[in-house]
Design a protein around this motif. Structure first.
Motif, PDB file in Angstrom:
ATOM      1  N   PRO A  64       0.843  -1.202   0.000  1.00  0.00           N
ATOM      2  CA  PRO A  64       0.000   0.000   0.000  1.00  0.00           C
ATOM      3  C   PRO A  64       0.875   1.248   0.000  1.00  0.00           C
ATOM      4  O   PRO A  64       2.050   1.170   0.354  1.00  0.00           O
ATOM      5  N   GLU A 111      -3.800  19.580   3.067  1.00  0.00           N
ATOM      6  CA  GLU A 111      -5.199  19.651   2.619  1.00  0.00           C
ATOM      7  C   GLU A 111      -5.710  21.100   2.672  1.00  0.00           C
ATOM      8  O   GLU A 111      -6.344  21.588   1.735  1.00  0.00           O
ATOM      9  N   ASP A 164      -6.115   1.494   8.797  1.00  0.00           N
ATOM     10  CA  ASP A 164      -5.214   2.236   7.924  1.00  0.00           C
ATOM     11  C   ASP A 164      -3.900   1.464   7.825  1.00  0.00           C
ATOM     12  O   ASP A 164      -3.525   0.751   8.752  1.00  0.00           O
ATOM     13  N   ALA A 165      -3.198   1.646   6.715  1.00  0.00           N
ATOM     14  CA  ALA A 165      -1.911   0.983   6.529  1.00  0.00           C
ATOM     15  C   ALA A 165      -0.779   1.787   7.151  1.00  0.00           C
ATOM     16  O   ALA A 165       0.366   1.340   7.149  1.00  0.00           O
ATOM     17  N   CYS A 200      -6.963   5.267  -4.065  1.00  0.00           N
ATOM     18  CA  CYS A 200      -5.645   4.629  -3.902  1.00  0.00           C
ATOM     19  C   CYS A 200      -5.672   3.203  -4.453  1.00  0.00           C
ATOM     20  O   CYS A 200      -4.670   2.495  -4.385  1.00  0.00           O
ATOM     21  N   GLY A 213      -9.054   3.286   5.480  1.00  0.00           N
ATOM     22  CA  GLY A 213      -8.175   4.379   5.072  1.00  0.00           C
ATOM     23  C   GLY A 213      -8.515   5.617   5.871  1.00  0.00           C
ATOM     24  O   GLY A 213      -8.691   6.704   5.335  1.00  0.00           O
ATOM     25  N   ASP A 249      -3.691  -3.593   5.591  1.00  0.00           N
ATOM     26  CA  ASP A 249      -3.968  -3.257   4.205  1.00  0.00           C
ATOM     27  C   ASP A 249      -5.452  -3.535   3.947  1.00  0.00           C
ATOM     28  O   ASP A 249      -5.901  -4.679   4.088  1.00  0.00           O
ATOM     29  N   ALA A 250      -6.179  -2.528   3.598  1.00  0.00           N
ATOM     30  CA  ALA A 250      -7.636  -2.682   3.407  1.00  0.00           C
ATOM     31  C   ALA A 250      -7.967  -3.734   2.353  1.00  0.00           C
ATOM     32  O   ALA A 250      -9.038  -4.324   2.372  1.00  0.00           O
ATOM     33  N   ARG A 251      -7.025  -3.985   1.425  1.00  0.00           N
ATOM     34  CA  ARG A 251      -7.315  -4.899   0.314  1.00  0.00           C
ATOM     35  C   ARG A 251      -7.393  -6.360   0.744  1.00  0.00           C
ATOM     36  O   ARG A 251      -8.005  -7.166   0.067  1.00  0.00           O
TER      37      ARG A 251
HETATM   38  C1  SAM Z   1      -5.547  10.180   0.785  1.00  0.00           C
HETATM   39  S1  SAM Z   1      -5.518   9.575   2.415  1.00  0.00           S
HETATM   40  C2  SAM Z   1      -7.188   9.829   2.953  1.00  0.00           C
HETATM   41  C3  SAM Z   1      -7.313   9.782   4.445  1.00  0.00           C
HETATM   42  C4  SAM Z   1      -8.682  10.108   5.032  1.00  0.00           C
HETATM   43  N1  SAM Z   1      -9.649   9.081   4.773  1.00  0.00           N
HETATM   44  C5  SAM Z   1      -9.167  11.446   4.566  1.00  0.00           C
HETATM   45  O1  SAM Z   1     -10.316  11.582   4.168  1.00  0.00           O
HETATM   46  O2  SAM Z   1      -8.379  12.390   4.610  1.00  0.00           O
HETATM   47  C6  SAM Z   1      -5.499   7.861   2.157  1.00  0.00           C
HETATM   48  C7  SAM Z   1      -5.369   7.084   3.454  1.00  0.00           C
HETATM   49  O3  SAM Z   1      -5.629   5.729   3.160  1.00  0.00           O
HETATM   50  C8  SAM Z   1      -4.567   4.932   3.636  1.00  0.00           C
HETATM   51  N2  SAM Z   1      -4.425   3.838   2.678  1.00  0.00           N
HETATM   52  C9  SAM Z   1      -4.141   3.913   1.363  1.00  0.00           C
HETATM   53  N3  SAM Z   1      -4.146   2.693   0.809  1.00  0.00           N
HETATM   54  C10 SAM Z   1      -4.447   1.835   1.806  1.00  0.00           C
HETATM   55  C11 SAM Z   1      -4.624   0.443   1.879  1.00  0.00           C
HETATM   56  N4  SAM Z   1      -4.468  -0.350   0.790  1.00  0.00           N
HETATM   57  N5  SAM Z   1      -4.950  -0.111   3.069  1.00  0.00           N
HETATM   58  C12 SAM Z   1      -5.118   0.662   4.169  1.00  0.00           C
HETATM   59  N6  SAM Z   1      -4.959   1.984   4.167  1.00  0.00           N
HETATM   60  C13 SAM Z   1      -4.632   2.563   2.998  1.00  0.00           C
HETATM   61  C14 SAM Z   1      -3.341   5.818   3.710  1.00  0.00           C
HETATM   62  O4  SAM Z   1      -2.414   5.365   4.672  1.00  0.00           O
HETATM   63  C15 SAM Z   1      -3.975   7.158   4.079  1.00  0.00           C
HETATM   64  O5  SAM Z   1      -4.089   7.309   5.476  1.00  0.00           O
END
Ligand code: SAM
Length: 227
Positions: free
Chosen positions: A4, A18, A72-73, A120, A49, A98-100
């Motif tokens: 991830p 942001e 979250d990863a 993502c 995430g 990893d959410a996947r």
């Molecule tokens: C763009 S940020 C968005 C965070 C939050 N949800 C927001 O609205 O601001 C993406 C988040 O998803 C997490 N993330 C990305 N891919 C992931 C995955 N495959 N598994 C778990 N978390 C993941 C990242 O670590 C990050 O914290």
């Protein structure tokens, strides 16, 4: 499966990145359906995430009867979540995963939240995730989605598409993010039994706040546009 993206270095500055890039718009996008959630009173939420926990902390405050599992990863992101949600820590569990390939530990969930994480993933990954989540959802579960979008218009072609491509380039460099384009999350969710029933567009359609319902019998989208 590739790793991830690595958001660890960004956790402490994510809020400021942001604010400087999108001002309050992403926050408004995340919170678009909070009032209706508050009225509905969900009991068991899965936030994938989660990021730095701003939304999770707000959800816990807004819905006093809710229990949240946040995934979250990134460990620093989850630590930020624990700090922000400290007053409601008794109703929060965090999972570094990893959410996947995450197996939801405490189903069934009557609320699923994915704010700016589906972008993502690839369409195939969103499809697999939606299938997993359909098995972990209550029959009346809702799924809250915030995402970037490229509208089919001059604004979409001339502004939104280059901006989204720039974001993918920047996050690819900063986090190692693999995908380079938005997934078709709507097809993926629809194919797993979720129905879009509320949608609000922000910034000319660049941002989309969506409320999906599992097994909803009425598939008609109630669309609104803001700004
Ligand atoms: C763009 S940020 C968005 C965070 C939050 N949800 C927001 O609205 O601001 C993406 C988040 O998803 C997490 N993330 C990305 N891919 C992931 C995955 N495959 N598994 C778990 N978390 C993941 C990242 O670590 C990050 O914290």
């Amino acid at each position: 499966m590739n790793s991830p993206p690595d958001f660890n270095r960004l956790a402490s500055v994510y809020l400021w990145m942001e604010a400087l890039s999108f001002g309050p718009w992403l926050w408004w996008c995340r919170c678009a359906w909070l009032d209706s959630l508050e009225a509905r009173g969900p009991k068991n939420a899965l936030v994938l995430g989660d990021g730095d926990g701003r939304f999770t902390a707000r959800l816990l405050r807004t819905c006093p009867g809710i229990q949240v599992d946040a995934v979250d990863a990134s460990s620093p992101m989850l630590q930020a979540t624990l700090r922000r949600a400290a007053p409601d820590a008794a109703r929060l569990r965090v999972f570094l995963a990893d959410a996947r390939n995450f197996e939801p530990p405490h189903p069934p969930y009557d609320l699923i939240v994915t704010h700016f994480i589906l972008d993502c993933l690839t369409t195939a990954e969103v499809q697999a995730l939606a299938t997993t989540l359909s098995r972990a959802a209550t029959p009346d579960a809702q799924w809250l989605v915030s995402e970037f979008a490229v509208p089919q218009s001059g604004f979409g072609r001339l502004i939104a598409q280059p901006l989204v491509s720039l974001l993918y380039f920047a996050f690819g460099r900063l986090t190692g993010l693999g995908p380079r384009s938005l997934p078709d999350h709507r097809s993926a969710l629809s194919q797993s039994g979720f129905t879009l029933f509320q949608q609000r567009a922000w910034l000319g359609g660049l941002l989309s706040s969506e409320l999906w319902s599992f097994n909803a019998h009425e598939g008609k989208v109630n669309a609104e546009s803001s700004s």
